[in-house]
Enzyme design. Structure first.
Site, PDB file in Angstrom:
ATOM      1  N   TYR A 294      13.280  -6.769   7.765  1.00 35.37           N
ATOM      2  CA  TYR A 294      12.137  -7.293   7.023  1.00 35.37           C
ATOM      3  C   TYR A 294      12.435  -7.135   5.548  1.00 35.37           C
ATOM      4  O   TYR A 294      12.835  -6.050   5.110  1.00 35.37           O
ATOM      5  CB  TYR A 294      10.868  -6.518   7.386  1.00 35.37           C
ATOM      6  CG  TYR A 294       9.624  -6.937   6.625  1.00 35.37           C
ATOM      7  CD1 TYR A 294       9.078  -6.114   5.638  1.00 35.37           C
ATOM      8  CD2 TYR A 294       8.991  -8.137   6.907  1.00 35.37           C
ATOM      9  CE1 TYR A 294       7.937  -6.482   4.953  1.00 35.37           C
ATOM     10  CE2 TYR A 294       7.832  -8.515   6.217  1.00 35.37           C
ATOM     11  CZ  TYR A 294       7.318  -7.690   5.246  1.00 35.37           C
ATOM     12  OH  TYR A 294       6.175  -8.057   4.552  1.00 35.37           O
TER      13      TYR A 294
ATOM     14  N   ASP B 290      19.295  -4.590   0.822  1.00 37.55           N
ATOM     15  CA  ASP B 290      17.863  -4.378   0.600  1.00 37.55           C
ATOM     16  C   ASP B 290      17.590  -2.882   0.822  1.00 37.55           C
ATOM     17  O   ASP B 290      17.434  -2.436   1.961  1.00 37.55           O
ATOM     18  CB  ASP B 290      17.032  -5.257   1.553  1.00 37.55           C
ATOM     19  CG  ASP B 290      15.545  -5.037   1.338  1.00 37.55           C
ATOM     20  OD1 ASP B 290      14.748  -5.758   1.975  1.00 37.55           O
ATOM     21  OD2 ASP B 290      15.173  -4.142   0.549  1.00 37.55           O
TER      22      ASP B 290
ATOM     23  N   LYS C 103       9.384   1.112  -3.406  1.00 32.92           N
ATOM     24  CA  LYS C 103       8.827   2.339  -2.830  1.00 32.92           C
ATOM     25  C   LYS C 103       9.077   3.562  -3.716  1.00 32.92           C
ATOM     26  O   LYS C 103       8.385   3.784  -4.701  1.00 32.92           O
ATOM     27  CB  LYS C 103       9.356   2.504  -1.399  1.00 32.92           C
ATOM     28  CG  LYS C 103       8.879   1.343  -0.474  1.00 32.92           C
ATOM     29  CD  LYS C 103       9.301   1.524   0.946  1.00 32.92           C
ATOM     30  CE  LYS C 103       9.070   0.268   1.760  1.00 32.92           C
ATOM     31  NZ  LYS C 103       7.722   0.119   2.295  1.00 32.92           N
TER      32      LYS C 103
HETATM   33  P1  KE4 Z   1       6.685  -4.999  -0.335  1.00 31.56           P
HETATM   34  O1  KE4 Z   1       6.575  -6.448  -0.757  1.00 31.56           O
HETATM   35  O2  KE4 Z   1       5.823  -4.663   0.868  1.00 31.56           O
HETATM   36  O3  KE4 Z   1       6.521  -4.025  -1.494  1.00 31.56           O
HETATM   37  O4  KE4 Z   1       8.204  -4.727   0.145  1.00 31.56           O
HETATM   38  C1  KE4 Z   1       8.739  -5.569   1.136  1.00 31.56           C
HETATM   39  C2  KE4 Z   1       9.906  -4.885   1.804  1.00 31.56           C
HETATM   40  C3  KE4 Z   1      11.182  -5.294   1.484  1.00 31.56           C
HETATM   41  N1  KE4 Z   1      12.264  -4.714   2.049  1.00 31.56           N
HETATM   42  C4  KE4 Z   1      12.119  -3.707   2.952  1.00 31.56           C
HETATM   43  C5  KE4 Z   1      13.344  -3.096   3.569  1.00 31.56           C
HETATM   44  C6  KE4 Z   1      10.828  -3.247   3.310  1.00 31.56           C
HETATM   45  O5  KE4 Z   1      10.703  -2.259   4.222  1.00 31.56           O
HETATM   46  C7  KE4 Z   1       9.702  -3.832   2.721  1.00 31.56           C
HETATM   47  C8  KE4 Z   1       8.294  -3.406   3.061  1.00 31.56           C
HETATM   48  N2  KE4 Z   1       8.165  -2.391   4.064  1.00 31.56           N
HETATM   49  C9  KE4 Z   1       6.954  -2.411   4.868  1.00 31.56           C
HETATM   50  C10 KE4 Z   1       6.990  -1.237   5.844  1.00 31.56           C
HETATM   51  N3  KE4 Z   1       8.068  -1.320   6.758  1.00 31.56           N
HETATM   52  C11 KE4 Z   1       5.736  -2.401   4.014  1.00 31.56           C
HETATM   53  C12 KE4 Z   1       4.467  -1.979   4.722  1.00 31.56           C
HETATM   54  C13 KE4 Z   1       3.458  -3.100   4.740  1.00 31.56           C
HETATM   55  O6  KE4 Z   1       3.855  -4.272   4.907  1.00 31.56           O
HETATM   56  O7  KE4 Z   1       2.272  -2.776   4.611  1.00 31.56           O
END
Ligand code: KE4
Length: 432
Positions: free
Chosen positions: A144, A239, A267
């Site tokens: 993701y 990523d 994060k």
């Molecule tokens: P955000 O757009 O959610 O800040 O980041 C996206 C993203 C990009 N790359 C990786 C490897 C990620 O894990 C994420 C976002 N992680 C999820 C939890 N696995 C966010 C939690 C959510 O969607 O509420």
């Protein structure tokens, strides 16, 4: 456990916000309960609006490696807020955080801050496409990279959790430029590169997958990605939104000794405030506007409060022995969890690297999306509810990581293990 205030807020929220939440996985749909609304958090403890306190193993999905409300982060934000919350102009704080990130991440000489991991990854692939003049993006099933159109193809995290491999509203014209192939499968990877030779702009990968549950790269996987992309002029993007500053101060690329062309971060670098970034060699990054023609912008990019939180966080992470302490805690907990799992007779597989781990309810070795999907999500949901009742806050999805922090002390780890043992006994009785 009394949850009337959360219930009232949830009913109110659902009239105002889709699903009553601002990110789908928080709705707890996959674990058969309604979300609890949080009033405060401190260290490894989180307290809901009804006064119930839990040991938190989600840590806001990764940022809180030092625990909630870390005093140095809170003080930095408080002090900065008194000087203004946003300037719409550069500030010294952006330079300071950029210096810290570039000094820490081996492949990053230049960095651009944005507000979310999604912005970081979508900007990185735009830059890769501009740099190569090619359109195709390769990603891996179950990974993701945020919710930008190009990534909603066999994606992980909330999409797996909700069982929606893609999303309506993403035009076929976009999706056709994204090829999603199995994680850890070097043969399919090489075959795909051969079939689309000359068309591929970039390969984007979670160097350790955290969004189908934790799945580790098998020996040779990342090395092959690096070698093949270098040989073909394809941009390799790590990523590291989850793994950055989590698996080591220099992230997965430091831990594995493999340098991508671009890295995305998020994060932890915001210390719990909205900060993400993409960066790499100057040859690539100097193509980003206004230096170059690749456009990307953001009103609150480099926001002073968020920068201050990130600076405090990264400085605190430089404490000697910190990552060794986190590894010791995580290894001990994982060893005990494994012992309990083996004794339970339940179908369980534990994947761990550093302070990232997932207990899959399956007997399969979980090495990719297909094997992750053999997990029994109903058992996980019942385990989630057992653990919540015992005061432990797990990710409301089998296909997420759980995150240990420096704030988890031995007493908390022991409480987690006691709750796990009790839950596994309860599950075992129910499936006999
Ligand atoms: P955000 O757009 O959610 O800040 O980041 C996206 C993203 C990009 N790359 C990786 C490897 C990620 O894990 C994420 C976002 N992680 C999820 C939890 N696995 C966010 C939690 C959510 O969607 O509420």
């Amino acid at each position: 456990m009394q949850t009337v205030t959360s219930a009232r807020l949830f009913a109110q929220a659902r009239n105002l916000i889709p699903g009553g939440v601002n990110s789908p996985v928080r709705a707890c749909r996959a674990v058969g309960c309604d979300p609890l609304f949080v009033r405060k958090a401190q260290g490894c403890l989180i307290t809901d609006v009804d006064g119930n306190t839990f040991i938190d193993l989600v840590g806001s999905w990764g940022p809180l490696i030092l625990g909630h409300a870390h005093p140095e982060v809170v003080e930095a934000v408080r002090r900065t807020a008194e000087l203004g919350t946003s300037f719409g102009a550069p500030s010294p704080l952006e330079v300071e955080l950029a210096e810290l990130v570039c000094a820490a991440v081996p492949s990053v000489d230049m960095v651009r801050f944005v507000n979310s991991g999604t912005e970081a990854t979508m900007s990185a692939i735009r830059l890769a496409r501009a740099h190569t003049g090619r359109d195709i993006v390769i990603k891996f099933d179950g990974c993701y990279h945020g919710h930008a159109d190009s990534f909603l193809v066999k994606a992980g995290s909330g999409l797996i959790t909700l069982g929606i491999p893609g999303s309506p509203g993403v035009p076929e014209d976009i999706v056709k430029n994204t090829l999603s192939i199995p994680y850890n499968d070097v043969d399919v990877f090489k075959k795909t590169l051969d079939e689309r030779d000359g068309e591929i702009a970039c390969v984007i990968v979670e160097p350790v997958a955290g969004n189908m549950g934790v799945v580790l790269p098998e020996p040779g996987f990342l090395e092959t990605l690096r070698a093949e992309t270098s040989a073909r002029g394809i941009v390799l993007i790590f990523d590291e939104v989850i793994t950055g500053f989590r698996l080591a101060y220099g992230g997965a690329q430091e831990r594995f000794g493999i340098l991508p062309d671009l890295t995305t971060l998020g994060k932890i670098i915001g210390g719990g405030l909205p900060v993400a970034a993409y960066g790499g060699k100057k040859e690539l990054m100097l193509k980003v506007a206004p230096e170059g023609p690749v456009y990307q912008a953001g009103t609150l990019s480099g926001n002073p409060l968020a920068m201050a939180a990130g600076i405090a966080m990264l400085k605190a992470l430089q404490r000697p022995g910190l990552y060794e302490e986190l590894e010791t805690k995580s290894a001990w907990l994982a060893g005990e969890l494994d012992r309990i799992a083996q004794a339970s007779g339940l179908p369980l597989t534990l994947n761990r690297i550093g302070s990232l781990m997932t207990c899959f309810f399956t007997r399969e070795r979980v090495r990719d999306y297909t094997s992750a999907m053999t997990a029994d999500t109903d058992l996980y949901a019942r385990h989630f509810r057992n653990m919540l009742a015992a005061g432990i806050w797990l990710a409301p999805s089998q296909f997420e990581a759980f995150f240990l922090s420096l704030a988890h002390e031995q007493e908390h780890l022991q409480k987690i293990l006691d709750a796990v043992e009790h839950s596994f006994r309860n599950l075992m009785q129910s499936i006999k």
